[in-house]
Design a protein around this motif. Sequence first.
Motif, PDB file in Angstrom:
ATOM      1  N   ALA A   1       0.810  -1.378  -0.038  1.00 13.43           N
ATOM      2  CA  ALA A   1      -0.032   0.158  -0.082  1.00 13.43           C
ATOM      3  C   ALA A   1       0.836   1.217  -0.068  1.00 13.43           C
ATOM      4  CB  ALA A   1      -1.091  -0.004   1.124  1.00 13.43           C
ATOM      5  N   ASP A   2       2.159   0.975   0.271  1.00 14.39           N
ATOM      6  CA  ASP A   2       3.078   2.281   0.490  1.00 14.39           C
ATOM      7  C   ASP A   2       4.610   1.734   0.270  1.00 14.39           C
ATOM      8  OD1 ASP A   2       4.124   4.814   0.889  1.00 14.39           O
ATOM      9  OD2 ASP A   2       3.456   4.866   3.017  1.00 14.39           O
ATOM     10  N   TYR A   3       4.906   1.798  -1.005  1.00 15.81           N
ATOM     11  CA  TYR A   3       6.274   1.219  -1.132  1.00 15.81           C
ATOM     12  C   TYR A   3       7.132   2.160  -2.145  1.00 15.81           C
ATOM     13  CZ  TYR A   3       4.771  -0.813  -5.369  1.00 15.81           C
ATOM     14  OH  TYR A   3       4.101  -0.954  -6.786  1.00 15.81           O
ATOM     15  N   LYS A   4       6.671   3.239  -2.483  1.00 10.70           N
ATOM     16  CA  LYS A   4       7.617   4.031  -3.339  1.00 10.70           C
ATOM     17  C   LYS A   4       7.294   5.552  -3.285  1.00 10.70           C
ATOM     18  CE  LYS A   4       4.122   3.209  -6.982  1.00 10.70           C
ATOM     19  NZ  LYS A   4       3.799   2.396  -8.403  1.00 10.70           N
ATOM     20  N   SER A   5       8.249   6.446  -3.681  1.00  9.13           N
ATOM     21  CA  SER A   5       8.317   7.823  -3.441  1.00  9.13           C
ATOM     22  C   SER A   5       7.252   8.620  -4.039  1.00  9.13           C
ATOM     23  CB  SER A   5       9.744   8.476  -3.888  1.00  9.13           C
ATOM     24  OG  SER A   5       9.887   8.111  -5.377  1.00  9.13           O
TER      25      SER A   5
ATOM     26  N   GLN B   1       1.805   6.101 -10.015  1.00  7.81           N
ATOM     27  CA  GLN B   1       2.733   6.451 -10.860  1.00  7.81           C
ATOM     28  C   GLN B   1       4.150   5.781 -10.744  1.00  7.81           C
ATOM     29  OE1 GLN B   1       3.024  10.417  -8.911  1.00  7.81           O
ATOM     30  NE2 GLN B   1       1.184  11.262 -10.163  1.00  7.81           N
ATOM     31  N   ILE B   2       5.195   6.118 -11.541  1.00  8.02           N
ATOM     32  CA  ILE B   2       6.486   5.315 -11.576  1.00  8.02           C
ATOM     33  C   ILE B   2       7.321   6.345 -10.769  1.00  8.02           C
ATOM     34  CG2 ILE B   2       8.325   4.526 -12.894  1.00  8.02           C
ATOM     35  CD1 ILE B   2       6.155   3.833 -15.027  1.00  8.02           C
ATOM     36  N   PRO B   3       8.127   6.059  -9.810  1.00  8.70           N
ATOM     37  CA  PRO B   3       9.252   6.876  -9.094  1.00  8.70           C
ATOM     38  C   PRO B   3       9.960   7.647 -10.016  1.00  8.70           C
ATOM     39  CG  PRO B   3       9.130   4.635  -7.970  1.00  8.70           C
ATOM     40  CD  PRO B   3       8.403   4.523  -9.520  1.00  8.70           C
ATOM     41  N   ALA B   4      10.019   8.898  -9.987  1.00 10.07           N
ATOM     42  CA  ALA B   4      10.764   9.809 -10.818  1.00 10.07           C
ATOM     43  C   ALA B   4      11.856  10.816  -9.852  1.00 10.07           C
ATOM     44  CB  ALA B   4       9.867  10.913 -11.363  1.00 10.07           C
ATOM     45  N   ALA B   5      13.055  10.929 -10.295  1.00 11.00           N
ATOM     46  CA  ALA B   5      13.789  11.646  -9.594  1.00 11.00           C
ATOM     47  C   ALA B   5      13.669  13.049  -8.782  1.00 11.00           C
ATOM     48  CB  ALA B   5      15.147  12.205 -10.484  1.00 11.00           C
ATOM     49  N   THR B   6      12.345  13.532  -9.116  1.00  8.54           N
ATOM     50  CA  THR B   6      11.877  14.646  -8.592  1.00  8.54           C
ATOM     51  C   THR B   6      10.828  14.715  -7.659  1.00  8.54           C
ATOM     52  OG1 THR B   6      10.480  14.833 -10.599  1.00  8.54           O
ATOM     53  CG2 THR B   6      12.714  16.306 -10.710  1.00  8.54           C
ATOM     54  N   ASP B   7      10.641  13.294  -7.248  1.00 10.29           N
ATOM     55  CA  ASP B   7       9.496  13.125  -6.303  1.00 10.29           C
ATOM     56  C   ASP B   7       9.593  13.636  -4.877  1.00 10.29           C
ATOM     57  OD1 ASP B   7       8.312  11.440  -8.060  1.00 10.29           O
ATOM     58  OD2 ASP B   7       8.982   9.574  -7.301  1.00 10.29           O
ATOM     59  N   GLN B   8      10.734  13.441  -4.202  1.00  9.73           N
ATOM     60  CA  GLN B   8      10.908  13.877  -2.949  1.00  9.73           C
ATOM     61  C   GLN B   8      12.292  14.808  -2.687  1.00  9.73           C
ATOM     62  OE1 GLN B   8       8.663  13.053  -0.433  1.00  9.73           O
ATOM     63  NE2 GLN B   8       7.485  11.840  -1.765  1.00  9.73           N
TER      64      GLN B   8
ATOM     65  N   LYS C   1      10.624  10.805   2.893  1.00  8.85           N
ATOM     66  CA  LYS C   1       9.301  10.598   2.046  1.00  8.85           C
ATOM     67  C   LYS C   1       8.277  11.438   2.866  1.00  8.85           C
ATOM     68  CE  LYS C   1       5.413   8.209   0.164  1.00  8.85           C
ATOM     69  NZ  LYS C   1       4.695   6.935  -0.363  1.00  8.85           N
ATOM     70  N   ARG C   2       7.632  12.698   2.228  1.00 10.24           N
ATOM     71  CA  ARG C   2       6.486  13.463   2.901  1.00 10.24           C
ATOM     72  C   ARG C   2       5.302  12.986   2.508  1.00 10.24           C
ATOM     73  NH1 ARG C   2      11.046  16.357   1.764  1.00 10.24           N
ATOM     74  NH2 ARG C   2      11.809  17.739   3.512  1.00 10.24           N
ATOM     75  N   TYR C   3       4.332  13.055   3.803  1.00  8.81           N
ATOM     76  CA  TYR C   3       3.062  12.991   3.576  1.00  8.81           C
ATOM     77  C   TYR C   3       2.207  14.083   3.865  1.00  8.81           C
ATOM     78  CZ  TYR C   3       4.498   8.031   3.631  1.00  8.81           C
ATOM     79  OH  TYR C   3       5.002   6.622   3.507  1.00  8.81           O
ATOM     80  N   ALA C   4       1.778  14.960   3.074  1.00  5.72           N
ATOM     81  CA  ALA C   4       1.159  16.114   3.373  1.00  5.72           C
ATOM     82  C   ALA C   4      -0.418  16.261   3.021  1.00  5.72           C
ATOM     83  CB  ALA C   4       1.789  17.212   2.374  1.00  5.72           C
TER      84      ALA C   4
ATOM     85  N   ALA D   1      -2.035  22.050   5.137  1.00 11.18           N
ATOM     86  CA  ALA D   1      -0.909  22.976   5.549  1.00 11.18           C
ATOM     87  C   ALA D   1       0.060  22.100   6.419  1.00 11.18           C
ATOM     88  CB  ALA D   1      -1.402  24.222   6.422  1.00 11.18           C
ATOM     89  N   GLN D   2      -0.535  20.653   6.821  1.00 17.04           N
ATOM     90  CA  GLN D   2       0.096  19.992   7.611  1.00 17.04           C
ATOM     91  C   GLN D   2       1.055  18.862   6.582  1.00 17.04           C
ATOM     92  OE1 GLN D   2       0.517  20.633  10.851  1.00 17.04           O
ATOM     93  NE2 GLN D   2      -0.703  22.320  10.348  1.00 17.04           N
ATOM     94  N   ALA D   3       2.208  18.362   7.100  1.00 17.28           N
ATOM     95  CA  ALA D   3       2.992  17.246   6.541  1.00 17.28           C
ATOM     96  C   ALA D   3       3.954  16.627   7.596  1.00 17.28           C
ATOM     97  CB  ALA D   3       3.755  17.924   5.569  1.00 17.28           C
ATOM     98  N   TRP D   4       4.027  15.331   7.465  1.00 18.26           N
ATOM     99  CA  TRP D   4       4.827  14.588   8.080  1.00 18.26           C
ATOM    100  C   TRP D   4       5.998  14.009   7.460  1.00 18.26           C
ATOM    101  CZ3 TRP D   4       5.361   9.095   8.367  1.00 18.26           C
ATOM    102  CH2 TRP D   4       6.069   8.567   9.331  1.00 18.26           C
ATOM    103  N   VAL D   5       7.333  14.097   7.676  1.00 17.03           N
ATOM    104  CA  VAL D   5       8.273  13.537   7.018  1.00 17.03           C
ATOM    105  C   VAL D   5       9.048  12.209   7.686  1.00 17.03           C
ATOM    106  CG1 VAL D   5      10.669  13.962   6.440  1.00 17.03           C
ATOM    107  CG2 VAL D   5       9.191  15.807   6.518  1.00 17.03           C
ATOM    108  N   ARG D   6       8.902  11.037   6.625  1.00 11.51           N
ATOM    109  CA  ARG D   6       9.047   9.808   7.281  1.00 11.51           C
ATOM    110  C   ARG D   6      10.752   9.524   6.612  1.00 11.51           C
ATOM    111  NH1 ARG D   6       6.128   4.308   4.974  1.00 11.51           N
ATOM    112  NH2 ARG D   6       7.095   3.056   5.859  1.00 11.51           N
ATOM    113  N   ILE D   7      11.624   9.223   7.577  1.00 11.31           N
ATOM    114  CA  ILE D   7      12.701   8.829   7.098  1.00 11.31           C
ATOM    115  C   ILE D   7      12.952   7.403   6.509  1.00 11.31           C
ATOM    116  CG2 ILE D   7      15.191   8.143   8.216  1.00 11.31           C
ATOM    117  CD1 ILE D   7      14.823  10.000  10.341  1.00 11.31           C
ATOM    118  N   ILE D   8      13.339   7.229   5.267  1.00  9.16           N
ATOM    119  CA  ILE D   8      13.570   5.749   4.600  1.00  9.16           C
ATOM    120  C   ILE D   8      14.869   5.443   4.691  1.00  9.16           C
ATOM    121  CG2 ILE D   8      13.511   5.039   2.333  1.00  9.16           C
ATOM    122  CD1 ILE D   8      10.583   6.154   3.561  1.00  9.16           C
ATOM    123  N   THR D   9      14.883   4.349   5.305  1.00 12.99           N
ATOM    124  CA  THR D   9      16.201   3.443   5.775  1.00 12.99           C
ATOM    125  C   THR D   9      16.523   2.338   4.933  1.00 12.99           C
ATOM    126  OG1 THR D   9      15.345   2.342   7.455  1.00 12.99           O
ATOM    127  CG2 THR D   9      16.283   4.492   7.950  1.00 12.99           C
ATOM    128  N   LYS D  10      15.343   1.971   4.014  1.00 11.81           N
ATOM    129  CA  LYS D  10      15.676   0.530   3.281  1.00 11.81           C
ATOM    130  C   LYS D  10      15.361   0.702   1.925  1.00 11.81           C
ATOM    131  CE  LYS D  10      17.150  -1.772   7.077  1.00 11.81           C
ATOM    132  NZ  LYS D  10      18.527  -1.939   7.017  1.00 11.81           N
TER     133      LYS D  10
END
Length: 208
Positions: free
Chosen positions: A82-86, A91-98, A114-117, A120-129
């Motif tokens: 349900a949530d595995y790409k930028s 869509q297909i991941p692109a270099a300008t996504d995040q 990866k940002r979830y907006a 006006a609110q957003a949360w930033v998720r650190i992607i380690t894998k």
Amino acid sequence: MAFHEVRFPDDISRGARGGPQRRTQIVELASGDEERNASWASSRRRYDVAYGIRRADDLAAVVAFFEARNGRLHGFRFKDWADYKSCLPSQIPAATDQAIGTGDASTKTFQLVKRYASGAQAWVRIITKPVAGSVAIALNGTPTSSGWSVDAATGLVTFVSAPASGVAITAGFAFDVPVRFDTDTLDVTLDLERLGSITSIPLVEIRR
């Protein structure tokens, strides 16, 4: 504890249930008003992969995977379908996504995020894998395939030369979730046809 850079079987994870979990403390006052406090700054994902087991062979694969991880001891990769790409699922991941940073002429290393907006609110998720070979990088909107490398075990992007001041650094990628089993017991049931099932196989995200 050790982390095994191996992914849980995709054909089983596709049928899993789960998603992000938050922890919020809510106190109801005598007036009926509420006071709410976030106990966690970031969400933590939980899954149950028992729903993805459809055949006896699937069950055998899960048992083998569980034993190789020593139950809850070692972490591993998990694809959250349900949530595995930028980008958006369609869509297909692109270099300008995040956006992952802005150059200052001295910093060479940047963390994938990866940002979830919403509004006006957003949360930033650190992607380690990130998934090996899936990461694309752009500088000021222009994709660049050289001059940088990414550590698939940490999500850190390192440039050979620090990007110049003011340069916008963006990335596109696919990624896995670092998880571990949240049980040390697999309760397997076999019916008369020797088809097996497990009531629940919980996984929990590893946060460092």
